[in-house]
Structures are given as structure tokens and as C-alpha cells.
Write a protein that holds these residues in place. Structure first.
Motif, short mmCIF file in Angstrom:
data_model
loop_
_atom_site.label_atom_id
_atom_site.label_comp_id
_atom_site.label_asym_id
_atom_site.label_seq_id
_atom_site.Cartn_x
_atom_site.Cartn_y
_atom_site.Cartn_z
N THR A 2 0.84 -1.19 0.00
CA THR A 2 0.00 0.00 0.00
C THR A 2 0.88 1.25 0.00
O THR A 2 2.06 1.20 0.37
CB THR A 2 -0.93 0.03 1.22
N LEU A 3 0.29 2.36 -0.42
CA LEU A 3 1.02 3.62 -0.50
C LEU A 3 0.05 4.74 -0.12
O LEU A 3 -0.98 4.92 -0.77
CB LEU A 3 1.55 3.85 -1.93
N THR A 4 0.38 5.47 0.93
CA THR A 4 -0.48 6.57 1.37
C THR A 4 0.03 7.89 0.82
O THR A 4 1.15 8.32 1.14
CB THR A 4 -0.56 6.63 2.90
N LEU A 5 -0.80 8.51 -0.02
CA LEU A 5 -0.49 9.81 -0.61
C LEU A 5 -1.31 10.87 0.10
O LEU A 5 -2.49 10.66 0.41
CB LEU A 5 -0.87 9.84 -2.10
N ALA A 6 -0.70 12.01 0.35
CA ALA A 6 -1.41 13.12 0.97
C ALA A 6 -1.15 14.40 0.19
O ALA A 6 -0.09 14.56 -0.42
CB ALA A 6 -0.97 13.30 2.43
N SER A 7 -2.13 15.29 0.23
CA SER A 7 -2.04 16.57 -0.45
C SER A 7 -2.47 17.66 0.52
O SER A 7 -3.49 17.51 1.22
CB SER A 7 -2.92 16.57 -1.70
N LEU A 149 -3.33 12.38 -9.95
CA LEU A 149 -3.27 13.83 -9.88
C LEU A 149 -3.75 14.25 -8.50
O LEU A 149 -4.80 13.79 -8.04
CB LEU A 149 -4.17 14.48 -10.93
N VAL A 150 -2.98 15.11 -7.85
CA VAL A 150 -3.39 15.64 -6.55
C VAL A 150 -3.16 17.14 -6.54
O VAL A 150 -2.48 17.69 -7.39
CB VAL A 150 -2.60 15.00 -5.38
N GLY A 151 -3.76 17.79 -5.55
CA GLY A 151 -3.43 19.19 -5.36
C GLY A 151 -4.62 20.08 -5.12
O GLY A 151 -5.77 19.64 -5.02
N ASP A 152 -4.30 21.36 -5.02
CA ASP A 152 -5.31 22.40 -4.88
C ASP A 152 -5.71 22.83 -6.29
O ASP A 152 -5.00 23.57 -6.95
CB ASP A 152 -4.72 23.58 -4.10
N PHE A 153 -6.86 22.34 -6.73
CA PHE A 153 -7.35 22.66 -8.07
C PHE A 153 -8.11 23.99 -8.08
O PHE A 153 -8.45 24.50 -9.15
CB PHE A 153 -8.28 21.56 -8.59
N ASN A 154 -8.41 24.51 -6.90
CA ASN A 154 -9.13 25.77 -6.76
C ASN A 154 -10.47 25.79 -7.50
O ASN A 154 -10.95 26.84 -7.93
CB ASN A 154 -8.26 26.95 -7.20
N ILE A 155 -11.07 24.61 -7.63
CA ILE A 155 -12.41 24.48 -8.20
C ILE A 155 -13.16 23.43 -7.38
O ILE A 155 -12.65 22.34 -7.13
CB ILE A 155 -12.38 24.05 -9.68
N ALA A 156 -14.36 23.80 -6.96
CA ALA A 156 -15.27 22.87 -6.29
C ALA A 156 -16.35 22.50 -7.30
O ALA A 156 -17.25 23.29 -7.57
CB ALA A 156 -15.89 23.53 -5.06
N LEU A 225 -11.88 22.10 -2.64
CA LEU A 225 -10.94 22.62 -3.63
C LEU A 225 -9.77 21.67 -3.86
O LEU A 225 -9.07 21.80 -4.87
CB LEU A 225 -10.40 23.98 -3.18
N ASP A 226 -9.57 20.72 -2.95
CA ASP A 226 -8.39 19.85 -2.99
C ASP A 226 -8.82 18.45 -3.43
O ASP A 226 -9.77 17.88 -2.88
CB ASP A 226 -7.74 19.82 -1.61
N HIS A 227 -8.09 17.90 -4.38
CA HIS A 227 -8.57 16.72 -5.09
C HIS A 227 -7.49 15.65 -5.23
O HIS A 227 -6.29 15.94 -5.22
CB HIS A 227 -9.05 17.11 -6.49
N ILE A 228 -7.96 14.42 -5.41
CA ILE A 228 -7.12 13.29 -5.80
C ILE A 228 -7.84 12.57 -6.93
O ILE A 228 -8.98 12.12 -6.75
CB ILE A 228 -6.85 12.33 -4.63
N TRP A 229 -7.19 12.49 -8.06
CA TRP A 229 -7.76 11.82 -9.24
C TRP A 229 -6.85 10.67 -9.66
O TRP A 229 -5.63 10.72 -9.45
CB TRP A 229 -7.86 12.78 -10.42
N ALA A 230 -7.44 9.65 -10.27
CA ALA A 230 -6.68 8.50 -10.74
C ALA A 230 -7.07 8.16 -12.17
O ALA A 230 -8.25 8.18 -12.53
CB ALA A 230 -6.93 7.29 -9.84
N ASP A 260 -5.70 27.56 5.52
CA ASP A 260 -7.15 27.53 5.33
C ASP A 260 -7.61 26.26 4.63
O ASP A 260 -8.81 26.05 4.45
CB ASP A 260 -7.65 28.79 4.59
N HIS A 261 -6.68 25.40 4.23
CA HIS A 261 -6.97 24.11 3.65
C HIS A 261 -6.68 23.00 4.65
O HIS A 261 -5.73 23.10 5.45
CB HIS A 261 -6.10 23.84 2.42
N ALA A 262 -7.44 21.92 4.58
CA ALA A 262 -7.14 20.72 5.36
C ALA A 262 -6.39 19.72 4.48
O ALA A 262 -6.60 19.69 3.26
CB ALA A 262 -8.44 20.09 5.85
#
Length: 270
Positions: A2-7, A149-156, A225-230, A260-262
Motif C-alpha cells: 500500500t502507498l499513502t499519498l497526501a495533499s 493527480l493531486v493538489g489544490d485545483f481551486n475548483i469545487a 478545492l483539494d482533489h485526488i484523481w486516478a 485555510d486548507h485541510a
């Protein structure tokens, strides 16, 4: 394995590496931590603090006083080279190889206050950035690569990714033009939005709460606003652990001098 990724959009890594990030890492124990808005040059990144957290491998794209992305990892990182996605050449994207995954870390521009590219250059910049991302991943769709893909996409993007869909339709981050642009990117790469694959669409999910709220939790006017895509080749690993493998650490928003982001984390299956 397993691999735990965080953003985490950390809003100044030097300000928050110790104790904020260090305390969270001790509890969450991510294998790879992707940071956005580090606000420092490469040589100013507090690497020693991250080594004390257990990270040994680093990839940093910095910029003086603003923007910037960084990855700290317990596993070796392969530098896959820059892609010119940002129209202004700002430090907003990086890509590395790690444990069989091609990992992209994004900090997409916020876009200013006025959602009109004709009068707001910052919003025009955001839309052009999104267009470049779409074309890039459309050009790679046939590769069948295991991309995350991870990160702050600044879109909800979705109705329940914001506290009020109706009131935010004309607010930058939830306008139809941004949402549609993000969806074109998702479709271009055939990406799975991991949070919404694992959590029902009618359930509210937020990762960001404005500093303007005196009591952010009571107001709870959040946005995702923060996303993880595969990509399709990474989808099985991304979804293998089910809902329990995905977590938004919203309590970090209540810490002293917080971002201001978690942070958002996902454990990929083997």
C-alpha cells in the motif's frame, strides 16, 4: 504494497513545517506528502525538518514569496521533468515517479474575484491553465499510464462540494465555466475523482474554509478545492481500500495559525 499519498495546500511551508505539519505527519503517517503554495525557493525549503519527520526524498519547484509546489517522500522519487502548463511559467506543477505511479502535484490559480476573463487577467490565466492541462492529458490518454493527480485545483465542481450551490454559482471556484473546464480535463484523461467515487454525491465534502469566518466550524461555509484523481490504470489501486482509505483531516483547520486548507489523504492498494 500500500502507498499513502497526501495533499495539502500549506500556505507557507516555512511558517507551518513545525509544529503544524510535523504533528500531523506523526499522526497520519503518509508515505508521500504533496504540498502546494509553499511560498519559498528550492534552497529555502526546510528539508531538515522533513527529514526529522521521516522523509528522505524531495522534489521541489519553488518561487520567491508565492506559489510553489513540493513533494516529500519516504520512497525514491524519479524526476520526470517539467511540463509547461502554466501560461506565466509560475511554479504550479510538478511530476514524479514513485512506486509505480506517475504523480502530478498541481496548484491551479485561484483566479481572483471577478469571473470574467475580459476584465480579470487572473481569471483569464486560470482558464488558459485549465485549457493547457486538458490538451496535455488528452494527448496522453492512449498511453494507459498509471497517473495520480493531486493538489489544490481551486475548483469545487459539484453541488455538494460547496456550502451553497445557488449562492456560489457566480463566485470564482464554482462558476459553470470553471466547473466545465475541470470536467473536460477529467474526461480527457478518463480520470476518476476518488472522493466522489467513494462518497455519495449528495454528501457534503469540504477541504477549505475561509479565514474570514470567526468560527469556521460553526459557519461551515466550505468548499472542496483539494482533489485526488486516478487514471484508469491507477483506478483499482486508488479505490481498493474503499471509503476508509480516503480521509479529509479537517481538524487541522482548527490548529493555531493553520492553513485555510485541510490535508487530504488516500491509501492506494497494492
Amino acid at each position: 504494497m500500500t502507498l499513502t499519498l497526501a495533499s495539502w495546500n500549506i500556505n507557507s511551508v516555512r511558517l507551518r513545517a513545525v509544529p503544524l505539519i510535523a504533528d500531523w505527519v506523526q499522526e497520519a503517517d503518509p508515505d508521500v506528502l504533496c504540498l502546494q503554495e509553499i511560498k519559498c525557493l528550492e534552497e529555502q525549503f526546510p528539508e531538515e525538518a522533513f527529514r526529522e519527520m521521516g522523509f528522505r526524498h524531495f522534489h521541489v519547484r519553488g518561487q520567491k514569496g508565492m506559489h510553489g509546489v513540493a513533494i516529500a517522500s519516504k520512497y525514491p522519487l524519479e524526476d520526470l521533468g517539467d511540463v509547461e502548463l502554466c501560461p506565466r511559467g509560475e511554479a504550479r506543477h510538478q511530476r514524479v515517479g514513485v512506486e509505480g505511479i506517475e504523480l502530478h502535484n498541481f496548484y491551479i490559480p485561484a483566479g481572483g474575484d471577478e469571473p470574467d476573463p475580459a476584465i480579470n487577467p487572473r481569471f483569464a490565466h486560470k482558464l488558459e491553465f485549465l485549457d493547457r492541462i486538458e490538451r496535455y492529458f488528452a494527448g496522453r490518454a492512449s498511453e494507459n499510464a498509471a497517473l495520480v493527480l493531486v493538489g489544490d485545483f481551486n475548483i469545487a465542481p459539484y453541488e455538494h462540494d460547496v456550502w451553497s450551490h445557488k449562492q456560489l454559482l457566480k463566485v470564482v471556484s464554482h462558476t459553470p465555466v470553471e466547473v466545465e473546464a475541470l470536467e473536460r480535463i477529467r474526461q480527457a484523461g478518463q480520470f476518476s475523482d476518488v472522493a466522489r467515487e467513494l462518497i455519495p454525491m449528495d454528501e457534503k465534502i469540504y477541504t477549505w474554509w475561509s479565514y474570514r469566518a470567526k468560527d469556521w466550524r460553526a459557519a461551515n461555509r466550505g468548499r472542496r478545492l483539494d482533489h485526488i484523481w486516478a487514471s484508469p490504470a491507477a483506478r483499482d489501486r486508488a479505490l481498493a481500500g474503499g471509503r476508509d482509505a480516503f480521509r479529509i483531516w479537517e481538524d487541522e483547520r482548527s490548529r493555531e495559525k493553520p492553513s485555510d486548507h485541510a490535508p487530504v489523504a488516500l491509501t492506494l492498494g497494492s
